[in-house]
Design a protein around this motif. Structure first.
Motif, mmCIF file in Angstrom:
data_model
loop_
_atom_site.group_PDB
_atom_site.id
_atom_site.type_symbol
_atom_site.label_atom_id
_atom_site.label_comp_id
_atom_site.label_asym_id
_atom_site.label_seq_id
_atom_site.Cartn_x
_atom_site.Cartn_y
_atom_site.Cartn_z
ATOM 1 N N VAL A 181 0.833 -0.924 -0.189
ATOM 2 C CA VAL A 181 0.175 -0.104 -0.006
ATOM 3 C C VAL A 181 0.772 1.206 0.005
ATOM 4 N N GLN A 182 1.506 1.230 -1.044
ATOM 5 C CA GLN A 182 2.720 2.487 -1.458
ATOM 6 C C GLN A 182 2.055 3.687 -2.277
ATOM 7 N N THR A 183 2.712 4.681 -1.841
ATOM 8 C CA THR A 183 2.360 6.074 -2.668
ATOM 9 C C THR A 183 2.506 5.668 -4.379
ATOM 10 N N GLY A 184 3.501 5.138 -4.758
ATOM 11 C CA GLY A 184 3.685 4.922 -6.255
ATOM 12 C C GLY A 184 2.771 3.933 -6.847
ATOM 13 N N LEU A 185 2.056 2.892 -6.145
ATOM 14 C CA LEU A 185 1.198 1.982 -6.563
ATOM 15 C C LEU A 185 -0.089 2.532 -6.413
ATOM 16 N N PHE A 186 -0.235 3.603 -5.886
ATOM 17 C CA PHE A 186 -1.821 4.105 -5.544
ATOM 18 C C PHE A 186 -1.712 5.689 -6.254
ATOM 19 N N THR A 187 -0.901 6.098 -7.269
ATOM 20 C CA THR A 187 -0.847 6.982 -8.042
ATOM 21 C C THR A 187 -0.507 6.539 -9.579
ATOM 22 N N PRO A 188 -1.693 6.465 -10.416
ATOM 23 C CA PRO A 188 -3.259 6.995 -10.006
ATOM 24 C C PRO A 188 -3.843 6.089 -9.243
ATOM 25 N N GLU A 190 -10.182 4.635 -1.915
ATOM 26 C CA GLU A 190 -10.565 5.146 -0.978
ATOM 27 C C GLU A 190 -11.291 4.287 0.082
ATOM 28 N N HIS A 191 -12.075 3.283 -0.501
ATOM 29 C CA HIS A 191 -12.808 2.493 0.390
ATOM 30 C C HIS A 191 -11.872 1.286 0.930
ATOM 31 N N VAL A 192 -10.945 0.866 0.003
ATOM 32 C CA VAL A 192 -10.099 -0.201 0.467
ATOM 33 C C VAL A 192 -9.023 0.552 1.637
ATOM 34 N N LEU A 193 -8.630 1.642 1.467
ATOM 35 C CA LEU A 193 -7.576 2.279 2.593
ATOM 36 C C LEU A 193 -8.466 2.406 3.676
ATOM 37 N N ALA A 194 -9.738 2.840 3.697
ATOM 38 C CA ALA A 194 -10.600 3.002 4.844
ATOM 39 C C ALA A 194 -10.733 1.654 5.703
ATOM 40 N N ALA A 195 -11.013 0.380 4.829
ATOM 41 C CA ALA A 195 -10.997 -0.798 5.271
ATOM 42 C C ALA A 195 -9.520 -1.089 6.181
ATOM 43 N N ILE A 196 -8.675 -1.026 5.247
ATOM 44 C CA ILE A 196 -7.473 -1.363 5.943
ATOM 45 C C ILE A 196 -7.123 -0.549 7.197
ATOM 46 N N ASN A 197 -7.369 0.867 7.225
ATOM 47 C CA ASN A 197 -7.231 1.482 8.625
ATOM 48 C C ASN A 197 -8.126 1.034 9.430
ATOM 49 N N LYS A 198 -9.372 0.551 9.331
ATOM 50 C CA LYS A 198 -10.263 -0.153 10.335
ATOM 51 C C LYS A 198 -9.334 -1.448 10.879
ATOM 52 N N LEU A 199 -8.900 -2.186 10.140
ATOM 53 C CA LEU A 199 -8.022 -3.287 10.573
ATOM 54 C C LEU A 199 -7.103 -3.117 11.276
ATOM 55 N N THR A 241 -2.046 8.328 4.378
ATOM 56 C CA THR A 241 -3.020 8.012 5.320
ATOM 57 C C THR A 241 -3.349 6.947 5.953
ATOM 58 N N LEU A 242 -2.281 5.849 5.748
ATOM 59 C CA LEU A 242 -2.384 4.423 6.491
ATOM 60 C C LEU A 242 -1.861 4.881 8.082
ATOM 61 N N LEU A 243 -2.499 4.136 8.866
ATOM 62 C CA LEU A 243 -2.285 4.167 10.050
ATOM 63 C C LEU A 243 -0.940 3.658 10.771
ATOM 64 N N ALA A 244 0.017 3.954 10.046
ATOM 65 C CA ALA A 244 1.405 2.965 10.223
ATOM 66 C C ALA A 244 2.022 3.864 11.312
ATOM 67 N N LEU A 245 2.895 3.211 12.213
ATOM 68 C CA LEU A 245 3.602 3.640 13.365
ATOM 69 C C LEU A 245 5.266 3.361 13.010
ATOM 70 N N PRO A 246 6.059 4.193 13.382
ATOM 71 C CA PRO A 246 7.329 4.134 13.038
ATOM 72 C C PRO A 246 8.059 2.812 13.683
ATOM 73 N N THR A 247 7.301 2.184 14.738
ATOM 74 C CA THR A 247 7.685 0.966 15.323
ATOM 75 C C THR A 247 6.919 -0.225 14.917
ATOM 76 N N ASP A 248 6.524 -0.211 13.651
ATOM 77 C CA ASP A 248 5.905 -1.355 12.933
ATOM 78 C C ASP A 248 6.699 -1.925 12.218
ATOM 79 N N PRO A 249 6.975 -3.188 12.071
ATOM 80 C CA PRO A 249 8.060 -3.952 11.154
ATOM 81 C C PRO A 249 7.773 -3.773 9.718
ATOM 82 N N VAL A 250 8.677 -3.455 9.112
ATOM 83 C CA VAL A 250 8.701 -3.210 7.428
ATOM 84 C C VAL A 250 9.406 -4.630 6.933
ATOM 85 N N VAL A 251 8.788 -5.321 5.778
ATOM 86 C CA VAL A 251 9.582 -6.071 5.272
ATOM 87 C C VAL A 251 9.692 -5.748 3.917
#
Length: 181
Positions: free
Chosen positions: A10-17, A23-32, A67-77
């Protein structure tokens, strides 16, 4: 059963355009993500990268959608193929956390969703695909929405791996609770 929420590509370059129903998918991901944090379920972000100009590591295009609810402490792979397990540390990270069940949401339904879910099942993980929290761009042969519906039906009907693969709407996952598998 120990659960982790995996948010893939869920990256800027893949969501442009924007892909289908972004919008719906991002809202659902943030709910999760919000529910995972309430239940102390690990949230792991997987980010694709390329050696060319599309998604070079560390660039604005490579970064997570703002707009993702990511935290700097979340693991990134970091990954370089549609398979989030291939040549990455994801399996080791999940093993270290004692994870047996994955809740998956993401971009590129027909590539990364399909490939990673099949690999996760082959590795023995039970999987819940957030049926309305993955997307792709429209293609010449099918709309992004049609591709998503097709993969929800196809992936959830696979039983030869011997582990459950369920496609459920975000609201059902959130209502049932993520930590309960």
């Amino acid at each position: 059963m120990t659960t982790a929420l995996i948010v893939i590509d869920v990256q800027t370059g893949l969501f442009t355009p924007p892909p289908a129903q972004a919008e719906h998918v991002l809202a659902a991901i943030n709910k999760l993500i919000a529910r995972a944090r309430e239940e102390h379920v690990p949230v792991i972000f997987v980010q694709h990268e390329t050696a060319d100009d599309e998604l070079p590591y560390g660039t604005p295009a490579w970064s997570l959608v703002e707009t993702l609810l990511a935290l700097p402490t979340d693991p990134v792979v970091r990954k370089t193929t549609p398979n989030s397990f291939l040549r990455t540390g994801l399996a080791a990270l999940l093993a270290g956390l004692g994870v047996e069940h994955l809740i998956v949401c993401r971009y590129a339904t027909e590539f990364c969703v399909d490939t990673t879910i099949r690999q996760a099942a082959a590795l023995g993980y039970a999987i819940t695909l957030a049926a309305d929290a993955h997307t792709t761009h429209d293609k010449s042969h099918a709309s992004g929405e049609w591709i998503r519906r097709h993969h929800n039906a196809t992936l959830s009907s696979l039983d030869s791996f011997g582990v459950p693969i369920a496609a459920r709407p975000t609201e059902a996952i959130v209502s049932a609770g993520l930590a309960h598998g």
